[in-house]
Design an enzyme around this catalytic site. Structure first.
Site, PDB file in Angstrom:
ATOM      1  N   LYS A  38       0.847  -1.208   0.000  1.00 56.44           N
ATOM      2  CA  LYS A  38       0.000   0.000   0.000  1.00 56.44           C
ATOM      3  C   LYS A  38       0.880   1.255   0.000  1.00 56.44           C
ATOM      4  O   LYS A  38       2.083   1.165   0.255  1.00 56.44           O
ATOM      5  CB  LYS A  38      -0.898  -0.019   1.228  1.00 56.44           C
ATOM      6  CG  LYS A  38      -0.159   0.075   2.566  1.00 56.44           C
ATOM      7  CD  LYS A  38      -1.086  -0.221   3.732  1.00 56.44           C
ATOM      8  CE  LYS A  38      -0.326  -0.186   5.056  1.00 56.44           C
ATOM      9  NZ  LYS A  38      -1.160  -0.656   6.180  1.00 56.44           N
ATOM     10  N   ARG A 128     -11.118  -0.041  14.605  1.00 57.53           N
ATOM     11  CA  ARG A 128     -11.013   0.755  13.384  1.00 57.53           C
ATOM     12  C   ARG A 128     -11.808   0.018  12.320  1.00 57.53           C
ATOM     13  O   ARG A 128     -13.032   0.012  12.375  1.00 57.53           O
ATOM     14  CB  ARG A 128      -9.537   0.964  13.011  1.00 57.53           C
ATOM     15  CG  ARG A 128      -9.319   2.006  11.933  1.00 57.53           C
ATOM     16  CD  ARG A 128      -7.862   2.165  11.540  1.00 57.53           C
ATOM     17  NE  ARG A 128      -7.280   0.920  10.996  1.00 57.53           N
ATOM     18  CZ  ARG A 128      -6.040   0.795  10.581  1.00 57.53           C
ATOM     19  NH1 ARG A 128      -5.199   1.829  10.636  1.00 57.53           N
ATOM     20  NH2 ARG A 128      -5.590  -0.348  10.095  1.00 57.53           N
ATOM     21  N   TYR A 260      15.389  31.111   6.157  1.00 53.94           N
ATOM     22  CA  TYR A 260      14.133  31.713   6.628  1.00 53.94           C
ATOM     23  C   TYR A 260      14.133  31.914   8.140  1.00 53.94           C
ATOM     24  O   TYR A 260      14.502  31.001   8.888  1.00 53.94           O
ATOM     25  CB  TYR A 260      12.948  30.816   6.284  1.00 53.94           C
ATOM     26  CG  TYR A 260      12.495  30.909   4.849  1.00 53.94           C
ATOM     27  CD1 TYR A 260      12.089  32.139   4.309  1.00 53.94           C
ATOM     28  CD2 TYR A 260      12.458  29.781   4.051  1.00 53.94           C
ATOM     29  CE1 TYR A 260      11.667  32.212   2.996  1.00 53.94           C
ATOM     30  CE2 TYR A 260      12.034  29.851   2.739  1.00 53.94           C
ATOM     31  CZ  TYR A 260      11.643  31.071   2.209  1.00 53.94           C
ATOM     32  OH  TYR A 260      11.217  31.145   0.912  1.00 53.94           O
ATOM     33  N   MET A 308      11.157  24.803   1.249  1.00 57.81           N
ATOM     34  CA  MET A 308      10.339  23.949   0.386  1.00 57.81           C
ATOM     35  C   MET A 308      11.194  23.040  -0.499  1.00 57.81           C
ATOM     36  O   MET A 308      10.948  21.841  -0.602  1.00 57.81           O
ATOM     37  CB  MET A 308       9.403  24.807  -0.473  1.00 57.81           C
ATOM     38  CG  MET A 308       8.391  23.991  -1.250  1.00 57.81           C
ATOM     39  SD  MET A 308       7.338  24.993  -2.308  1.00 57.81           S
ATOM     40  CE  MET A 308       6.340  25.863  -1.127  1.00 57.81           C
TER      41      MET A 308
HETATM   42  C1  LIG Z   1      -0.535  -1.605   6.888  1.00 53.41           C
HETATM   43  C2  LIG Z   1      -1.121  -2.873   7.300  1.00 53.41           C
HETATM   44  C3  LIG Z   1      -0.332  -4.010   7.452  1.00 53.41           C
HETATM   45  C4  LIG Z   1       1.167  -3.978   7.361  1.00 53.41           C
HETATM   46  O1  LIG Z   1       1.678  -3.333   8.534  1.00 53.41           O
HETATM   47  P1  LIG Z   1       3.219  -3.273   8.854  1.00 53.41           P
HETATM   48  O2  LIG Z   1       3.271  -2.783  10.254  1.00 53.41           O
HETATM   49  O3  LIG Z   1       3.816  -2.304   7.896  1.00 53.41           O
HETATM   50  O4  LIG Z   1       3.779  -4.623   8.686  1.00 53.41           O
HETATM   51  C5  LIG Z   1      -0.969  -5.208   7.711  1.00 53.41           C
HETATM   52  N1  LIG Z   1      -2.305  -5.274   7.839  1.00 53.41           N
HETATM   53  C6  LIG Z   1      -3.101  -4.200   7.736  1.00 53.41           C
HETATM   54  C7  LIG Z   1      -4.567  -4.338   7.889  1.00 53.41           C
HETATM   55  C8  LIG Z   1      -2.539  -2.955   7.467  1.00 53.41           C
HETATM   56  O5  LIG Z   1      -3.320  -1.881   7.368  1.00 53.41           O
END
Ligand SMILES: *Cc1c(COP(=O)(O)O)cnc(C)c1O
Length: 367
Positions: A38, A128, A260, A308
């Site tokens: 992801k 969640r 800055y 930036m």
């Molecule tokens: C992001 C995520 C993972 C992976 O988590 P890590 O801590 O990066 O290994 C696994 N399961 C779910 C549901 C996640 O959202």
């Protein structure tokens, strides 16, 4: 390789594959490893990372959104893809079109899916995503649909690195209670999975079942355990190095304000380098006057504000450095290393956020 780039990350295919194999070895042959790619594979580049991992043997990949899953298909990835972060109502038809497998978080979703396989996520106490429905309701929903097929049962932990809290054990109990009721009723999901990186690294074996979902460990990091945690059981190393080119080198006199807000005043006559990286590249602004980079083989301070597109460092120790030379934000030069964990610590954030914060402007170079 780096020539012509202002700010880039170097991603080691070899280290990525090595981390995947290290995870495989740790969990053993009976456990499927589903790499989490992801958020553009934590900014390592989802398409290329997925290519490397499927070549290394991964049959499944996990993403957050339907968009991310579609991008993998467009890139030619044909592994199974689990969409973990919820499917929005208008995205449902895309699941079939792109052959994506949803994690289902609400039983009312099941009859709307049509003829596809899904993984049901139980909210075992994280609060969640996932359903809070009991086993009876789940059984009714699973059996009440003839099209969609329950292929996996999953959950996710809120505090799996924390060995001072009973939350993980409580979550496991809640999950297994539901799972056992399903099994008694003759419902046997093919995959059962709860573990992200931390339960793998910190040897919470009960959570492994027959599939694990590591993300950050693939990229070479994990969260140190809190309390009486077992020693990490996995040798994984960072996959990504982050570099930028020096744009300008000059001498400034003692007492000169730099950048800055004049946050820094030269304490002595010094040689400074202005580097082509800033908060628009994802270098945290909080590193202003605080962070460091590796330049000329040494960790050297960031002087004044991270702006930036530009950040100034002290290079008094390295008169040989000139415009066009690279400096290292994440990585190793000789004896000196700075990794994403150091940057996170310096900015009061987590390693994940530093990696995911590397912006789209930063070129991804595979080595
Ligand atoms: C992001 C995520 C993972 C992976 O988590 P890590 O801590 O990066 O290994 C696994 N399961 C779910 C549901 C996640 O959202």
């Amino acid at each position: 390789m780096s020539e012509g780039l202002r700010c880039w990350v170097e991603i080691s295919r070899e280290q990525l594959a090595a981390n995947y194999h290290a995870i495989k070895r740790t969990v053993g042959a009976g456990v499927e490893v589903m790499p989490v790619v992801k958020a553009d594979a934590y900014r390592h580049g989802a398409a290329e990372v997925s290519r490397v991992l499927t070549e290394a043997g991964a049959h499944w990949l996990a993403v957050s959104s339907v968009d991310e899953g579609m991008a993998l298909r467009v890139a030619g990835i044909d592994a199974r893809v689990l969409v973990m972060g919820g499917v929005l109502p208008w995205e449902r038809p895309l699941l079939r079109e792109y052959e994506l497998t949803p994690a289902v978080h609400d039983l009312t979703e099941i009859p709307r899916l049509g003829p596809i396989a899904y993984h049901l996520k139980i909210d075992s106490g994280m609060g969640r995503m996932g359903t809070r429905s009991g086993a009876g309701q789940i059984l009714d929903a699973v059996r009440g649909t003839h099209e969609a097929r329950l292929e996996g049962l999953m959950s996710h932990f809120a505090s799996s690195a924390d060995f001072t809290s009973p939350q993980t054990e409580l979550q496991m109990e809640a999950f297994h209670r539901i799972r056992e009721e399903l099994v008694h009723a003759g419902v046997h999901p093919r995959y059962v999975h709860l573990a992200s990186t931390n339960p793998v690294v910190l040897a919470r074996r009960e959570a492994w079942q027959n599939m694990v979902r590591p993300g950050i460990a693939l990229y070479g990091y994990w969260t140190p355990g809190k309390g009486e945690a077992p020693k990490p059981s996995l040798d994984v190393r960072p996959v990504l190095g982050w570099k930028a080119s020096i744009v300008l080198v000059k001498e400034v006199a003692r007492g000169s304000p730099l950048g800055y807000g004049a946050m820094y005043w030269a304490q002595r006559d010094m040689r400074i380098a202005v580097v082509g990286i800033g908060y628009a590249d994802g270098l945290p602004h909080r590193l202003s006057n605080k962070g460091r980079m590796v330049a000329g083989g040494r960790l050297t301070p960031i002087l004044g504000a991270v702006s930036m597109d530009l950040t100034t460092i002290d290079v008094t120790h390295a008169p040989e450095l000139k415009a066009g030379d690279p400096v290292t934000v994440i990585g190793t030069e000789g004896e000196v290393t700075q990794d994403a964990r150091h940057l996170a610590r310096a900015t009061g954030t987590i390693t994940y956020s530093v990696l995911c914060g590397i912006s789209a402007r930063v070129k991804q170079v595979y080595i």
